[in-house]
Design a protein around this motif. Sequence first.
Motif, PDB file in Angstrom:
ATOM      1  N   ARG A 335     174.331  73.379  43.194  1.00 27.31           N
ATOM      2  CA  ARG A 335     172.943  73.089  42.814  1.00 27.31           C
ATOM      3  C   ARG A 335     172.503  71.771  43.420  1.00 27.31           C
ATOM      4  NH1 ARG A 335     169.917  73.861  37.042  1.00 27.31           N
ATOM      5  NH2 ARG A 335     168.156  72.441  37.388  1.00 27.31           N
ATOM      6  N   LEU A 336     171.385  71.817  44.142  1.00 28.03           N
ATOM      7  CA  LEU A 336     170.769  70.642  44.734  1.00 28.03           C
ATOM      8  C   LEU A 336     169.445  70.377  44.027  1.00 28.03           C
ATOM      9  CD1 LEU A 336     171.376  71.642  48.478  1.00 28.03           C
ATOM     10  CD2 LEU A 336     172.905  70.342  46.969  1.00 28.03           C
ATOM     11  N   GLU A 337     168.713  69.400  44.516  1.00 31.22           N
ATOM     12  CA  GLU A 337     167.372  69.135  44.002  1.00 31.22           C
ATOM     13  C   GLU A 337     166.359  69.281  45.116  1.00 31.22           C
ATOM     14  OE1 GLU A 337     166.635  65.508  41.928  1.00 31.22           O
ATOM     15  OE2 GLU A 337     167.096  66.447  39.994  1.00 31.22           O
ATOM     16  N   ALA A 338     165.181  69.711  44.766  1.00 34.03           N
ATOM     17  CA  ALA A 338     164.095  69.854  45.737  1.00 34.03           C
ATOM     18  C   ALA A 338     162.783  69.526  45.052  1.00 34.03           C
ATOM     19  CB  ALA A 338     164.070  71.270  46.307  1.00 34.03           C
ATOM     20  N   VAL A 339     161.739  69.416  45.866  1.00 42.35           N
ATOM     21  CA  VAL A 339     160.394  69.138  45.371  1.00 42.35           C
ATOM     22  C   VAL A 339     159.544  70.376  45.575  1.00 42.35           C
ATOM     23  CG1 VAL A 339     158.331  67.727  45.683  1.00 42.35           C
ATOM     24  CG2 VAL A 339     160.595  66.676  45.868  1.00 42.35           C
ATOM     25  N   ALA A 340     158.806  70.768  44.554  1.00 38.60           N
ATOM     26  CA  ALA A 340     157.917  71.931  44.667  1.00 38.60           C
ATOM     27  C   ALA A 340     156.776  71.614  45.620  1.00 38.60           C
ATOM     28  CB  ALA A 340     157.376  72.312  43.297  1.00 38.60           C
ATOM     29  N   GLY A 341     156.637  72.431  46.653  1.00 40.28           N
ATOM     30  CA  GLY A 341     155.540  72.257  47.594  1.00 40.28           C
ATOM     31  C   GLY A 341     154.312  73.047  47.213  1.00 40.28           C
ATOM     32  N   ALA A 342     154.424  73.850  46.176  1.00 39.81           N
ATOM     33  CA  ALA A 342     153.307  74.633  45.654  1.00 39.81           C
ATOM     34  C   ALA A 342     153.524  74.792  44.158  1.00 39.81           C
ATOM     35  CB  ALA A 342     153.242  75.996  46.341  1.00 39.81           C
ATOM     36  N   GLY A 343     152.492  75.193  43.449  1.00 48.19           N
ATOM     37  CA  GLY A 343     152.617  75.411  42.022  1.00 48.19           C
ATOM     38  C   GLY A 343     152.838  76.875  41.697  1.00 48.19           C
ATOM     39  N   TRP A 344     153.513  77.141  40.561  1.00 45.49           N
ATOM     40  CA  TRP A 344     153.680  78.507  40.102  1.00 45.49           C
ATOM     41  C   TRP A 344     153.971  78.515  38.597  1.00 45.49           C
ATOM     42  CZ3 TRP A 344     157.598  76.370  43.254  1.00 45.49           C
ATOM     43  CH2 TRP A 344     158.858  76.232  42.666  1.00 45.49           C
ATOM     44  N   ALA A 345     153.785  79.682  37.999  1.00 48.91           N
ATOM     45  CA  ALA A 345     154.040  79.838  36.567  1.00 48.91           C
ATOM     46  C   ALA A 345     155.484  80.251  36.329  1.00 48.91           C
ATOM     47  CB  ALA A 345     153.100  80.881  35.978  1.00 48.91           C
ATOM     48  N   SER A 346     156.009  79.886  35.144  1.00 50.24           N
ATOM     49  CA  SER A 346     157.361  80.257  34.748  1.00 50.24           C
ATOM     50  C   SER A 346     157.314  80.768  33.310  1.00 50.24           C
ATOM     51  CB  SER A 346     158.299  79.052  34.859  1.00 50.24           C
ATOM     52  OG  SER A 346     159.637  79.412  34.606  1.00 50.24           O
ATOM     53  N   PRO A 347     158.064  81.824  32.968  1.00 46.67           N
ATOM     54  CA  PRO A 347     157.952  82.408  31.630  1.00 46.67           C
ATOM     55  C   PRO A 347     158.525  81.492  30.552  1.00 46.67           C
ATOM     56  CG  PRO A 347     159.728  83.443  32.843  1.00 46.67           C
ATOM     57  CD  PRO A 347     159.013  82.562  33.820  1.00 46.67           C
ATOM     58  N   ALA A 348     157.866  81.431  29.437  1.00 46.09           N
ATOM     59  CA  ALA A 348     158.313  80.593  28.331  1.00 46.09           C
ATOM     60  C   ALA A 348     159.640  81.104  27.787  1.00 46.09           C
ATOM     61  CB  ALA A 348     157.259  80.596  27.223  1.00 46.09           C
ATOM     62  N   GLY A 349     160.554  80.173  27.522  1.00 48.61           N
ATOM     63  CA  GLY A 349     161.820  80.512  26.899  1.00 48.61           C
ATOM     64  C   GLY A 349     162.845  81.138  27.816  1.00 48.61           C
ATOM     65  N   LYS A 350     162.575  81.195  29.120  1.00 49.46           N
ATOM     66  CA  LYS A 350     163.520  81.776  30.068  1.00 49.46           C
ATOM     67  C   LYS A 350     163.722  80.839  31.252  1.00 49.46           C
ATOM     68  CE  LYS A 350     162.369  86.648  29.198  1.00 49.46           C
ATOM     69  NZ  LYS A 350     161.936  87.915  29.843  1.00 49.46           N
ATOM     70  N   ALA A 351     164.977  80.695  31.678  1.00 48.97           N
ATOM     71  CA  ALA A 351     165.233  80.015  32.947  1.00 48.97           C
ATOM     72  C   ALA A 351     164.725  80.913  34.067  1.00 48.97           C
ATOM     73  CB  ALA A 351     166.720  79.748  33.114  1.00 48.97           C
ATOM     74  N   GLN A 352     164.042  80.308  35.022  1.00 52.45           N
ATOM     75  CA  GLN A 352     163.498  81.086  36.125  1.00 52.45           C
ATOM     76  C   GLN A 352     164.267  80.759  37.403  1.00 52.45           C
ATOM     77  OE1 GLN A 352     159.689  80.021  37.904  1.00 52.45           O
ATOM     78  NE2 GLN A 352     159.010  82.154  37.703  1.00 52.45           N
ATOM     79  N   PHE A 353     164.606  81.814  38.142  1.00 52.40           N
ATOM     80  CA  PHE A 353     165.231  81.666  39.449  1.00 52.40           C
ATOM     81  C   PHE A 353     164.261  82.227  40.479  1.00 52.40           C
ATOM     82  CE2 PHE A 353     168.687  81.935  36.374  1.00 52.40           C
ATOM     83  CZ  PHE A 353     169.448  80.812  36.710  1.00 52.40           C
ATOM     84  N   MET A 354     163.502  81.340  41.093  1.00 52.30           N
ATOM     85  CA  MET A 354     162.417  81.732  41.983  1.00 52.30           C
ATOM     86  C   MET A 354     162.908  81.749  43.439  1.00 52.30           C
ATOM     87  SD  MET A 354     159.186  82.407  42.627  1.00 52.30           S
ATOM     88  CE  MET A 354     158.165  81.860  41.246  1.00 52.30           C
TER      89      MET A 354
END
Length: 410
Positions: A335-354
């Motif tokens: 696992r690395l870190e990155a910066v979001a270059g765009a916005g998006w929605a993520s579901p409440a109460g769930k880890a999202q793997f985009m």
Amino acid sequence: MSPSLSPDEHRRLVESLGRTLAPRAVPLSRALGCVLAEPLAARLPVPPFTNSAMDGFAVHASDLAELPATLPVAGDIPAGDAGGHAVAPGTAWRIMTGAPMPSGADTVVKVEMTDHAPHVTEPPGRVTIRRAPAPGANVRHAGEDVEPGAPVLPAGVVLGAAALSAAASVGYSLLPVVPRPRVGIVTAGSELADPGARLGDGEIPDSNSVLLCGLVEAAGGIVAARVRSADAPEALLASLAGWPELDVVITAGGISAGAYEVVRQALASAAMRFHRVAQQPGGPQGVGTVSLRGRGVPALCLPGNPVSVFVSFHVYAAGLLAMLAGKASCAAPRRLEAVAGAGWASPAGKAQFMPVVYDGGSVRPVHRLGSSSHLAASVALADGLAVVDADVTRVAPGDRVGFLPTRLDR
């Protein structure tokens, strides 16, 4: 199904299956990418005999005190020659790179330092040496790289091409390694058809079998068996009964809450657990062991949607394969870190793997529909997965997110 688990809780169940496979001796040709199970010591010296490092002439250095020096040439010594030649004082032998040095010679004069033209098949009767190298030049002495018994490779090293070459050079044809895991793949669903086939009503191409085979090979496993199962548990069990000895089974599809979930129905036992994981995509998951040829074999049962398969493989299955192969002590992906270059929605109460494209530390979703699990054609563009925590419902440009690289084929 059991109550929902977090991704970390599910991963711990996966890790409980990850016992390193027993070492075995395999030929060099099958050891690429394997972990060496024991330290390797040289059986042979390297080089195995004293030889020439250049095309030229083997001489006594003392015969080159005055230049130019003209010496009679006794003959040729090509690479692979085993003639046991000797250089008399005041003479020379023409010699090729890698050929054994004749006894008495201590120096090789490069052909460029003589009046002999390169690429001539027949050796000359005499050679005039115009420039002299330092005494002892261009000679590779037996054992100057490695002596017999010297350590060559430590246990635990992943065997790349150079390591295998080193093992060959010191006398090995078989190596003790942790073998590549042998994987059986199941894709489930009566709706699946061969890729490229004309589709009937309600049918879709079986892209999951292609996806899983490629991911397994890229992650270091061997696809040893595969089956596509219709929604008939008895038929699936009959197929599994004929499989060869395996180290892990990975399935795609047939584990949700519907009426025709063939994998869940066929593999249900006290040794298998089916539950939901609080993640998107890839909520339904199965983990445990299945009985094959009288032994319990680790099994990971993934959802059927292709993006869910892609995500679940990288988040869980690749780590299990690495543990079985002796390459990792846990199943957690890098696992690395990155910066979001765009916005998006993520579901409440769930880890999202985009699924995202990675560009210089910035990530953006590969498709405008985000992490929807049916976007099979777009996931090929992904460089990795952005990880959004379960308590985050909106990623804004500039936010920091986790990043899991997925290009195992690079």
